[in-house]
Write a protein that holds these residues in place. Structure first.
Motif, PDB file in Angstrom:
ATOM      1  N   ILE A  77       1.773   1.194 -16.883  1.00 57.91           N
ATOM      2  CA  ILE A  77       1.970  -0.195 -17.301  1.00 57.91           C
ATOM      3  C   ILE A  77       2.479  -1.027 -16.129  1.00 57.91           C
ATOM      4  O   ILE A  77       2.031  -2.157 -15.900  1.00 57.91           O
ATOM      5  CB  ILE A  77       2.943  -0.266 -18.489  1.00 57.91           C
ATOM      6  N   HIS A  78       3.417  -0.451 -15.364  1.00 62.18           N
ATOM      7  CA  HIS A  78       3.963  -1.157 -14.201  1.00 62.18           C
ATOM      8  C   HIS A  78       2.866  -1.463 -13.186  1.00 62.18           C
ATOM      9  O   HIS A  78       2.792  -2.588 -12.664  1.00 62.18           O
ATOM     10  CB  HIS A  78       5.058  -0.304 -13.550  1.00 62.18           C
ATOM     11  N   VAL A  79       1.994  -0.493 -12.924  1.00 62.40           N
ATOM     12  CA  VAL A  79       0.912  -0.699 -11.957  1.00 62.40           C
ATOM     13  C   VAL A  79      -0.035  -1.786 -12.442  1.00 62.40           C
ATOM     14  O   VAL A  79      -0.465  -2.658 -11.673  1.00 62.40           O
ATOM     15  CB  VAL A  79       0.154   0.621 -11.719  1.00 62.40           C
ATOM     16  N   GLN A  80      -0.364  -1.768 -13.742  1.00 63.18           N
ATOM     17  CA  GLN A  80      -1.255  -2.786 -14.287  1.00 63.18           C
ATOM     18  C   GLN A  80      -0.637  -4.175 -14.205  1.00 63.18           C
ATOM     19  O   GLN A  80      -1.315  -5.153 -13.869  1.00 63.18           O
ATOM     20  CB  GLN A  80      -1.601  -2.452 -15.740  1.00 63.18           C
ATOM     21  N   LEU A  81       0.655  -4.280 -14.497  1.00 58.91           N
ATOM     22  CA  LEU A  81       1.322  -5.578 -14.409  1.00 58.91           C
ATOM     23  C   LEU A  81       1.352  -6.088 -12.974  1.00 58.91           C
ATOM     24  O   LEU A  81       1.170  -7.281 -12.724  1.00 58.91           O
ATOM     25  CB  LEU A  81       2.753  -5.474 -14.963  1.00 58.91           C
ATOM     26  N   VAL A  82       1.581  -5.176 -12.029  1.00 56.86           N
ATOM     27  CA  VAL A  82       1.576  -5.581 -10.619  1.00 56.86           C
ATOM     28  C   VAL A  82       0.200  -6.076 -10.216  1.00 56.86           C
ATOM     29  O   VAL A  82       0.057  -7.097  -9.542  1.00 56.86           O
ATOM     30  CB  VAL A  82       2.019  -4.408  -9.718  1.00 56.86           C
ATOM     31  N   ASP A  83      -0.862  -5.359 -10.651  1.00 54.74           N
ATOM     32  CA  ASP A  83      -2.228  -5.769 -10.312  1.00 54.74           C
ATOM     33  C   ASP A  83      -2.579  -7.127 -10.913  1.00 54.74           C
ATOM     34  O   ASP A  83      -3.265  -7.939 -10.297  1.00 54.74           O
ATOM     35  CB  ASP A  83      -3.233  -4.719 -10.798  1.00 54.74           C
ATOM     36  N   ILE A  84      -2.098  -7.387 -12.122  1.00 49.76           N
ATOM     37  CA  ILE A  84      -2.500  -8.608 -12.824  1.00 49.76           C
ATOM     38  C   ILE A  84      -1.640  -9.803 -12.417  1.00 49.76           C
ATOM     39  O   ILE A  84      -2.134 -10.877 -12.098  1.00 49.76           O
ATOM     40  CB  ILE A  84      -2.417  -8.407 -14.354  1.00 49.76           C
ATOM     41  N   PHE A  85      -0.304  -9.609 -12.421  1.00 49.85           N
ATOM     42  CA  PHE A  85       0.600 -10.743 -12.247  1.00 49.85           C
ATOM     43  C   PHE A  85       1.304 -10.784 -10.891  1.00 49.85           C
ATOM     44  O   PHE A  85       1.654 -11.858 -10.423  1.00 49.85           O
ATOM     45  CB  PHE A  85       1.686 -10.723 -13.335  1.00 49.85           C
ATOM     46  N   VAL A  93       0.832  -1.204   0.000  1.00 51.47           N
ATOM     47  CA  VAL A  93       0.000   0.000   0.000  1.00 51.47           C
ATOM     48  C   VAL A  93       0.868   1.258   0.000  1.00 51.47           C
ATOM     49  O   VAL A  93       0.551   2.248  -0.684  1.00 51.47           O
ATOM     50  CB  VAL A  93      -0.940  -0.030   1.219  1.00 51.47           C
ATOM     51  N   SER A  94       1.969   1.230   0.758  1.00 50.23           N
ATOM     52  CA  SER A  94       2.878   2.384   0.773  1.00 50.23           C
ATOM     53  C   SER A  94       3.437   2.650  -0.612  1.00 50.23           C
ATOM     54  O   SER A  94       3.518   3.798  -1.070  1.00 50.23           O
ATOM     55  CB  SER A  94       4.012   2.135   1.771  1.00 50.23           C
ATOM     56  N   ARG A  95       3.847   1.566  -1.295  1.00 51.60           N
ATOM     57  CA  ARG A  95       4.369   1.729  -2.663  1.00 51.60           C
ATOM     58  C   ARG A  95       3.293   2.273  -3.590  1.00 51.60           C
ATOM     59  O   ARG A  95       3.560   3.138  -4.425  1.00 51.60           O
ATOM     60  CB  ARG A  95       4.896   0.386  -3.183  1.00 51.60           C
ATOM     61  N   ARG A  96       2.081   1.743  -3.448  1.00 50.27           N
ATOM     62  CA  ARG A  96       1.000   2.189  -4.333  1.00 50.27           C
ATOM     63  C   ARG A  96       0.680   3.666  -4.097  1.00 50.27           C
ATOM     64  O   ARG A  96       0.438   4.415  -5.050  1.00 50.27           O
ATOM     65  CB  ARG A  96      -0.241   1.329  -4.092  1.00 50.27           C
ATOM     66  N   CYS A  97       0.690   4.106  -2.826  1.00 48.99           N
ATOM     67  CA  CYS A  97       0.427   5.523  -2.531  1.00 48.99           C
ATOM     68  C   CYS A  97       1.525   6.406  -3.131  1.00 48.99           C
ATOM     69  O   CYS A  97       1.243   7.500  -3.654  1.00 48.99           O
ATOM     70  CB  CYS A  97       0.351   5.737  -1.027  1.00 48.99           C
ATOM     71  N   ALA A  98       2.779   5.936  -3.056  1.00 49.27           N
ATOM     72  CA  ALA A  98       3.877   6.692  -3.656  1.00 49.27           C
ATOM     73  C   ALA A  98       3.701   6.769  -5.175  1.00 49.27           C
ATOM     74  O   ALA A  98       3.968   7.811  -5.800  1.00 49.27           O
ATOM     75  CB  ALA A  98       5.209   6.038  -3.306  1.00 49.27           C
ATOM     76  N   GLU A  99       3.241   5.670  -5.773  1.00 49.08           N
ATOM     77  CA  GLU A  99       3.011   5.665  -7.220  1.00 49.08           C
ATOM     78  C   GLU A  99       1.881   6.617  -7.605  1.00 49.08           C
ATOM     79  O   GLU A  99       1.954   7.298  -8.637  1.00 49.08           O
ATOM     80  CB  GLU A  99       2.694   4.240  -7.686  1.00 49.08           C
ATOM     81  N   VAL A 100       0.826   6.664  -6.795  1.00 50.65           N
ATOM     82  CA  VAL A 100      -0.284   7.582  -7.075  1.00 50.65           C
ATOM     83  C   VAL A 100       0.191   9.026  -6.996  1.00 50.65           C
ATOM     84  O   VAL A 100      -0.163   9.867  -7.838  1.00 50.65           O
ATOM     85  CB  VAL A 100      -1.437   7.333  -6.078  1.00 50.65           C
ATOM     86  N   THR A 101       1.012   9.330  -5.977  1.00 50.46           N
ATOM     87  CA  THR A 101       1.550  10.685  -5.846  1.00 50.46           C
ATOM     88  C   THR A 101       2.410  11.046  -7.053  1.00 50.46           C
ATOM     89  O   THR A 101       2.309  12.156  -7.601  1.00 50.46           O
ATOM     90  CB  THR A 101       2.397  10.797  -4.560  1.00 50.46           C
ATOM     91  N   LEU A 102       3.257  10.103  -7.484  1.00 53.76           N
ATOM     92  CA  LEU A 102       4.099  10.343  -8.654  1.00 53.76           C
ATOM     93  C   LEU A 102       3.250  10.512  -9.905  1.00 53.76           C
ATOM     94  O   LEU A 102       3.517  11.391 -10.740  1.00 53.76           O
ATOM     95  CB  LEU A 102       5.084   9.176  -8.828  1.00 53.76           C
ATOM     96  N   GLU A 103       2.210   9.702 -10.035  1.00 56.42           N
ATOM     97  CA  GLU A 103       1.328   9.801 -11.199  1.00 56.42           C
ATOM     98  C   GLU A 103       0.653  11.168 -11.254  1.00 56.42           C
ATOM     99  O   GLU A 103       0.540  11.785 -12.319  1.00 56.42           O
ATOM    100  CB  GLU A 103       0.292   8.681 -11.125  1.00 56.42           C
ATOM    101  N   GLN A 104       0.205  11.654 -10.102  1.00 56.69           N
ATOM    102  CA  GLN A 104      -0.431  12.970 -10.061  1.00 56.69           C
ATOM    103  C   GLN A 104       0.550  14.079 -10.422  1.00 56.69           C
ATOM    104  O   GLN A 104       0.196  15.025 -11.149  1.00 56.69           O
ATOM    105  CB  GLN A 104      -1.006  13.207  -8.654  1.00 56.69           C
ATOM    106  N   SER A 105       1.778  13.967  -9.943  1.00 57.47           N
ATOM    107  CA  SER A 105       2.780  14.998 -10.269  1.00 57.47           C
ATOM    108  C   SER A 105       3.136  14.973 -11.750  1.00 57.47           C
ATOM    109  O   SER A 105       3.343  16.024 -12.369  1.00 57.47           O
ATOM    110  CB  SER A 105       4.039  14.796  -9.415  1.00 57.47           C
ATOM    111  N   LEU A 106       3.175  13.778 -12.362  1.00 57.67           N
ATOM    112  CA  LEU A 106       3.463  13.685 -13.801  1.00 57.67           C
ATOM    113  C   LEU A 106       2.322  14.271 -14.624  1.00 57.67           C
ATOM    114  O   LEU A 106       2.556  14.943 -15.637  1.00 57.67           O
ATOM    115  CB  LEU A 106       3.717  12.222 -14.180  1.00 57.67           C
ATOM    116  N   HIS A 107       1.089  14.001 -14.186  1.00 64.07           N
ATOM    117  CA  HIS A 107      -0.066  14.604 -14.873  1.00 64.07           C
ATOM    118  C   HIS A 107       0.028  16.135 -14.814  1.00 64.07           C
ATOM    119  O   HIS A 107      -0.205  16.826 -15.822  1.00 64.07           O
ATOM    120  CB  HIS A 107      -1.371  14.136 -14.225  1.00 64.07           C
ATOM    121  N   ALA A 108       0.355  16.634 -13.624  1.00 62.70           N
ATOM    122  CA  ALA A 108       0.463  18.086 -13.466  1.00 62.70           C
ATOM    123  C   ALA A 108       1.587  18.650 -14.329  1.00 62.70           C
ATOM    124  O   ALA A 108       1.450  19.719 -14.947  1.00 62.70           O
ATOM    125  CB  ALA A 108       0.709  18.430 -11.992  1.00 62.70           C
TER     126      ALA A 108
END
Length: 396
Positions: free
Chosen positions: A381-389, A328-343
């Motif tokens: 893509i990394h998040v999707q692969l983690v969710d699937i595999f 969950v900590s990694r996923r929250c960090a990824e969400v924060t990074l995703e938001q900053s990249l969108h911005a």
């Protein structure tokens, strides 16, 4: 001769390597089964070969005597009596079946429809255990077992109403655990071995414990010991709440780490108190001439081993909880990074070109946009692969 010796040495090393690669819970299960049989044989030897409880047997009160003293005469009935009414047990079995197969299955499809069917089966079981363990804990509070644990000297001669509450609490706790755990065992074909071992240990203890308590004239000290053991199972609500939050993708890393710490601390505390209350039952088992039974002796020997088995299986749960918190900590960090990249992408793409901006500066801005877009795409893509595999099966 040397060749033969080398071959046998190689086989020995190969067997050792296989054992090291084996799931630790397989070893725990094998050892637990062997020790269970050893405890039974030891109990038989204690009954047959030693003069334990050899004095005049303490008479068992009859149902008529209980009634004359104001107690419920059902306290004198043996738990294995086939004529004993089983209506309440039937209500529990049917009620838990309806909850698991219809109510919780429907709720899982509604709120966790994104999960595959095998995960939905686990989620429905989390809901069942959350309700079941909470009801058991409330029942133990109502029955007065916590007061018995802290102040056993106050219940040397319990009042009729209190004795009735103790009996109801012990019987219904056993029935609830049996119904919930058997329901889980047959509804989840992919349950991990550690959890299966945990459930079967609890089932064996529940059935064995009721028989031993009755043989010991409804011993409150033995009931107190089993109440503490039951706390291993009835204080796991935080685990099921966390599992449901995780599968619903509600990510609170600090809460998840706190949950893992709480779970580990409470398991350690229950183990200490359980072993202490177990040791305090030795006079009931060996000195008071209440009964000379291998059933009681074997169970007394098995209780510390059952503690070890329950702790081993629940330590794997601690590992799962820590794994969830880290994920969950990694996923929250990824969400924060995703938001900053969108911005970053929006700031480069949406800002109008400056009048004095050179071609070189515009080119640099486009490169930054492309780089941020590429990083965002790679992250998604990394998040999707983690969710699937790569998702760990954190079933409790």
């Amino acid at each position: 001769a040397k060749k033969g010796k080398g071959k046998s040495g190689g086989k020995g090393r190969g067997c050792m390597a296989q054992m090291l690669r084996m799931d630790p819970m397989v070893i725990v299960a094998i050892v637990a089964l062997v020790l269970l049989v050893a405890c039974v044989f030891a109990g038989i030897i204690l009954q047959v070969g030693f003069d334990i409880n050899a004095g005049p047997r303490v008479p068992r009160p009859s149902a008529c005597l209980f009634e004359q003293l104001g107690y419920d005469p059902a306290l004198a009935m043996t738990p294995w009596n086939l004529a004993n009414p089983q209506w309440v047990f039937g209500v529990y079995l049917v009620g838990i079946f309806v909850l698991r197969m219809f109510v919780f299955t429907s709720a899982t499809r509604t709120f966790f429809g994104h999960l595959p069917s095998n995960k939905q089966a686990k989620v429905a079981n989390y809901m069942l255990e959350l309700v079941g363990t909470t009801v058991v804990l409330g029942l133990c509070v109502w029955a007065g077992f916590f007061d018995l644990l802290l102040h056993p000297q106050n219940f040397v001669f319990p009042a009729p109403e209190q004795a009735y509450r103790f009996a109801v609490g012990a019987q219904q706790t056993c029935v609830l655990f049996l119904a919930v755990y058997t329901s889980e065992l047959y509804s989840d074909s992919e349950m991990r071995l550690g959890l299966r071992l945990h459930h079967w240990t609890a089932i064996v203890l529940a059935l064995w414990g009721l028989a031993a308590i009755h043989i010991l004239h409804n011993s409150l000290m033995m009931a107190r010991c089993f109440f503490v053991v039951s706390l291993y199972m009835s204080t796991e609500q935080n685990v099921f709440v966390e599992m449901l939050m995780y599968q619903r993708r509600i990510y609170w890393p600090k809460l998840f780490y706190l949950s893992a710490g709480y779970y580990f601390t409470t398991r350690a505390g229950i183990m200490i108190v359980s072993l202490r209350t177990w040791w305090e039952t030795r006079s009931e088992v060996f000195d008071k001439d209440l009964a000379d039974s291998w059933v009681v002796y074997s169970l007394w020997l098995f209780i510390p081993l059952a503690n070890a088995v329950l702790n081993a299986s629940q330590m794997t749960t601690v590992q799962s909880l820590l794994g969830i918190a880290a994920s969950v900590s990694r996923r929250c960090a990824e969400v924060t990074l995703e938001q900053s990249l969108h911005a970053e992408i929006e700031s480069h793409a949406c800002s109008p070109p400056n009048q004095g901006e050179t071609e070189l500066e515009r080119s640099a801005r486009r490169r930054l946009t492309k780089r941020a877009t590429a990083r965002l795409l790679s992250l998604q893509i990394h998040v999707q692969l983690v969710d699937i595999f790569g998702e760990i099966d954190f079933d409790q």
